[in-house]
Design a protein around this motif. Structure first.
Motif, PDB file in Angstrom:
ATOM      1  N   ALA A  53      34.801  43.554  40.265  1.00 43.23           N
ATOM      2  CA  ALA A  53      35.643  42.296  40.764  1.00 43.23           C
ATOM      3  C   ALA A  53      36.692  43.043  41.724  1.00 43.23           C
ATOM      4  CB  ALA A  53      36.312  41.818  39.559  1.00 43.23           C
ATOM      5  N   HIS A  54      37.194  41.825  42.321  1.00 42.93           N
ATOM      6  CA  HIS A  54      38.502  41.925  43.261  1.00 42.93           C
ATOM      7  C   HIS A  54      39.708  41.522  42.353  1.00 42.93           C
ATOM      8  CE1 HIS A  54      38.472  37.508  44.010  1.00 42.93           C
ATOM      9  NE2 HIS A  54      36.971  37.784  44.509  1.00 42.93           N
ATOM     10  N   GLY A  55      40.692  41.879  43.040  1.00 44.81           N
ATOM     11  CA  GLY A  55      42.172  41.812  42.583  1.00 44.81           C
ATOM     12  C   GLY A  55      42.351  40.424  41.966  1.00 44.81           C
ATOM     13  N   GLN A  56      41.769  39.219  42.752  1.00 42.50           N
ATOM     14  CA  GLN A  56      42.077  37.980  42.338  1.00 42.50           C
ATOM     15  C   GLN A  56      40.995  37.611  41.239  1.00 42.50           C
ATOM     16  OE1 GLN A  56      44.213  35.192  42.128  1.00 42.50           O
ATOM     17  NE2 GLN A  56      44.872  35.735  44.030  1.00 42.50           N
ATOM     18  N   GLY A  57      40.151  38.186  41.216  1.00 44.85           N
ATOM     19  CA  GLY A  57      38.896  37.742  40.227  1.00 44.85           C
ATOM     20  C   GLY A  57      39.417  38.393  39.004  1.00 44.85           C
ATOM     21  N   ILE A  58      39.981  39.462  39.198  1.00 44.62           N
ATOM     22  CA  ILE A  58      40.492  40.196  37.764  1.00 44.62           C
ATOM     23  C   ILE A  58      41.671  39.273  36.865  1.00 44.62           C
ATOM     24  CG2 ILE A  58      41.782  42.249  36.925  1.00 44.62           C
ATOM     25  CD1 ILE A  58      40.232  43.824  38.988  1.00 44.62           C
ATOM     26  N   ALA A  59      42.756  38.882  37.946  1.00 43.77           N
ATOM     27  CA  ALA A  59      43.741  38.207  37.404  1.00 43.77           C
ATOM     28  C   ALA A  59      43.305  36.895  36.947  1.00 43.77           C
ATOM     29  CB  ALA A  59      44.544  37.812  38.802  1.00 43.77           C
ATOM     30  N   ARG A  60      42.264  36.176  37.669  1.00 41.77           N
ATOM     31  CA  ARG A  60      41.592  34.754  37.037  1.00 41.77           C
ATOM     32  C   ARG A  60      40.948  35.216  35.888  1.00 41.77           C
ATOM     33  NH1 ARG A  60      40.383  33.259  42.476  1.00 41.77           N
ATOM     34  NH2 ARG A  60      38.451  34.353  42.501  1.00 41.77           N
ATOM     35  N   ALA A  61      40.111  36.213  35.612  1.00 42.73           N
ATOM     36  CA  ALA A  61      39.552  36.386  34.412  1.00 42.73           C
ATOM     37  C   ALA A  61      40.364  36.929  33.159  1.00 42.73           C
ATOM     38  CB  ALA A  61      38.619  37.600  34.666  1.00 42.73           C
ATOM     39  N   ILE A  62      41.513  37.498  33.475  1.00 45.23           N
ATOM     40  CA  ILE A  62      42.257  37.644  32.515  1.00 45.23           C
ATOM     41  C   ILE A  62      43.045  36.397  32.005  1.00 45.23           C
ATOM     42  CG2 ILE A  62      44.739  38.785  31.847  1.00 45.23           C
ATOM     43  CD1 ILE A  62      43.680  41.240  33.715  1.00 45.23           C
ATOM     44  N   SER A 110      34.084  38.512  49.390  1.00 38.08           N
ATOM     45  CA  SER A 110      34.421  37.680  48.246  1.00 38.08           C
ATOM     46  C   SER A 110      33.522  36.606  48.418  1.00 38.08           C
ATOM     47  CB  SER A 110      35.966  37.475  48.180  1.00 38.08           C
ATOM     48  OG  SER A 110      36.132  36.381  49.324  1.00 38.08           O
ATOM     49  N   ASP A 111      33.542  35.476  47.444  1.00 38.05           N
ATOM     50  CA  ASP A 111      32.830  34.320  47.394  1.00 38.05           C
ATOM     51  C   ASP A 111      33.036  33.610  48.532  1.00 38.05           C
ATOM     52  OD1 ASP A 111      31.833  35.193  44.863  1.00 38.05           O
ATOM     53  OD2 ASP A 111      33.175  34.063  43.710  1.00 38.05           O
ATOM     54  N   THR A 112      34.202  33.601  49.001  1.00 36.10           N
ATOM     55  CA  THR A 112      34.781  32.686  50.162  1.00 36.10           C
ATOM     56  C   THR A 112      34.480  33.735  51.589  1.00 36.10           C
ATOM     57  OG1 THR A 112      36.855  33.587  50.199  1.00 36.10           O
ATOM     58  CG2 THR A 112      36.384  31.591  48.826  1.00 36.10           C
ATOM     59  N   ASN A 113      33.437  34.772  51.514  1.00 38.04           N
ATOM     60  CA  ASN A 113      33.236  35.570  52.657  1.00 38.04           C
ATOM     61  C   ASN A 113      34.465  36.223  53.195  1.00 38.04           C
ATOM     62  OD1 ASN A 113      30.953  36.534  53.885  1.00 38.04           O
ATOM     63  ND2 ASN A 113      30.975  35.009  55.411  1.00 38.04           N
ATOM     64  N   ARG A 114      35.478  36.295  52.492  1.00 40.27           N
ATOM     65  CA  ARG A 114      36.528  36.989  52.992  1.00 40.27           C
ATOM     66  C   ARG A 114      36.557  38.615  52.500  1.00 40.27           C
ATOM     67  NH1 ARG A 114      42.197  33.711  52.162  1.00 40.27           N
ATOM     68  NH2 ARG A 114      42.709  35.221  53.929  1.00 40.27           N
ATOM     69  N   ARG A 115      36.914  39.573  53.504  1.00 39.40           N
ATOM     70  CA  ARG A 115      37.104  41.150  53.159  1.00 39.40           C
ATOM     71  C   ARG A 115      37.708  41.333  51.741  1.00 39.40           C
ATOM     72  NH1 ARG A 115      36.487  46.425  55.877  1.00 39.40           N
ATOM     73  NH2 ARG A 115      38.134  47.442  55.216  1.00 39.40           N
ATOM     74  N   ALA A 116      37.274  41.984  50.726  1.00 37.76           N
ATOM     75  CA  ALA A 116      38.073  42.070  49.655  1.00 37.76           C
ATOM     76  C   ALA A 116      37.838  43.303  49.077  1.00 37.76           C
ATOM     77  CB  ALA A 116      37.983  40.976  48.655  1.00 37.76           C
ATOM     78  N   ARG A 117      38.662  44.034  48.524  1.00 36.10           N
ATOM     79  CA  ARG A 117      38.341  45.187  47.841  1.00 36.10           C
ATOM     80  C   ARG A 117      37.988  45.059  46.231  1.00 36.10           C
ATOM     81  NH1 ARG A 117      42.858  50.246  47.449  1.00 36.10           N
ATOM     82  NH2 ARG A 117      41.129  52.152  47.704  1.00 36.10           N
ATOM     83  N   PHE A 118      36.814  45.757  46.042  1.00 38.06           N
ATOM     84  CA  PHE A 118      36.245  45.408  44.621  1.00 38.06           C
ATOM     85  C   PHE A 118      36.352  46.611  43.966  1.00 38.06           C
ATOM     86  CE2 PHE A 118      34.330  41.930  47.034  1.00 38.06           C
ATOM     87  CZ  PHE A 118      33.986  40.960  46.165  1.00 38.06           C
ATOM     88  N   TYR A 119      36.704  46.327  42.758  1.00 38.10           N
ATOM     89  CA  TYR A 119      36.967  47.539  41.981  1.00 38.10           C
ATOM     90  C   TYR A 119      35.883  47.407  40.578  1.00 38.10           C
ATOM     91  CZ  TYR A 119      41.477  47.013  43.886  1.00 38.10           C
ATOM     92  OH  TYR A 119      42.564  46.977  45.026  1.00 38.10           O
ATOM     93  N   ARG A 120      35.407  48.887  40.205  1.00 35.88           N
ATOM     94  CA  ARG A 120      34.514  49.199  39.280  1.00 35.88           C
ATOM     95  C   ARG A 120      34.945  50.219  38.298  1.00 35.88           C
ATOM     96  NH1 ARG A 120      28.997  48.437  40.404  1.00 35.88           N
ATOM     97  NH2 ARG A 120      29.437  48.026  42.649  1.00 35.88           N
ATOM     98  N   LEU A 121      34.516  49.951  37.269  1.00 32.52           N
ATOM     99  CA  LEU A 121      34.816  50.942  36.148  1.00 32.52           C
ATOM    100  C   LEU A 121      34.062  52.149  36.299  1.00 32.52           C
ATOM    101  CD1 LEU A 121      36.610  50.841  33.479  1.00 32.52           C
ATOM    102  CD2 LEU A 121      34.603  50.127  32.297  1.00 32.52           C
TER     103      LEU A 121
END
Length: 114
Positions: free
Chosen positions: A27-36, A71-82
């Motif tokens: 997930a990218h940062g914003q996705g992590i924040a939304r999931a939490i 990202s889903d909006t086709n913007r460049r994003a940093r994705f984090y993986r465990l």
């Protein structure tokens, strides 16, 4: 809910929540924040000023890794993986958190002496 009613994350809890969120997949940062926020029914809102330093800390520990993507909006994003080390750390943190919360529950449920 007012700002005064919002729950504050305890020290160290954000790392655990990020690791748990990434257990479900990258997930990218914003996705992590939304999931939490979603998983806590809106009780926890993670601000960028807390999230990104925590992600950096987890990267330095080797518990997550990052790569660039769209990202889903086709913007460049940093994705984090465990990472494998992150999965082991998550298991240790979950165990520690369960012990901690059980101890607090015992104290809160105890009758007052006297």
């Amino acid at each position: 809910m007012t700002d005064a009613e919002k729950l504050e994350l305890l020290q160290g809890t954000l790392d655990l929540l990020i690791l748990k969120t990434l257990r479900w997949g990258p997930a990218h940062g914003q996705g992590i924040a939304r999931a939490i926020a979603a998983q806590s029914a809106g009780e926890f809102r993670v601000e960028h000023g807390s999230l990104y330093p925590a992600l950096q800390r987890l990267l330095q520990q080797g518990w997550i890794r990052a790569e660039w993507g769209a990202s889903d909006t086709n913007r460049r994003a940093r994705f984090y993986r465990l990472t494998a080390a992150g999965r082991r750390q998550l298991a240790a943190e979950v165990s520690r958190w369960r012990r901690f919360s059980a101890a607090v529950a015992r104290i809160l449920g105890a009758d007052a002496p006297g």
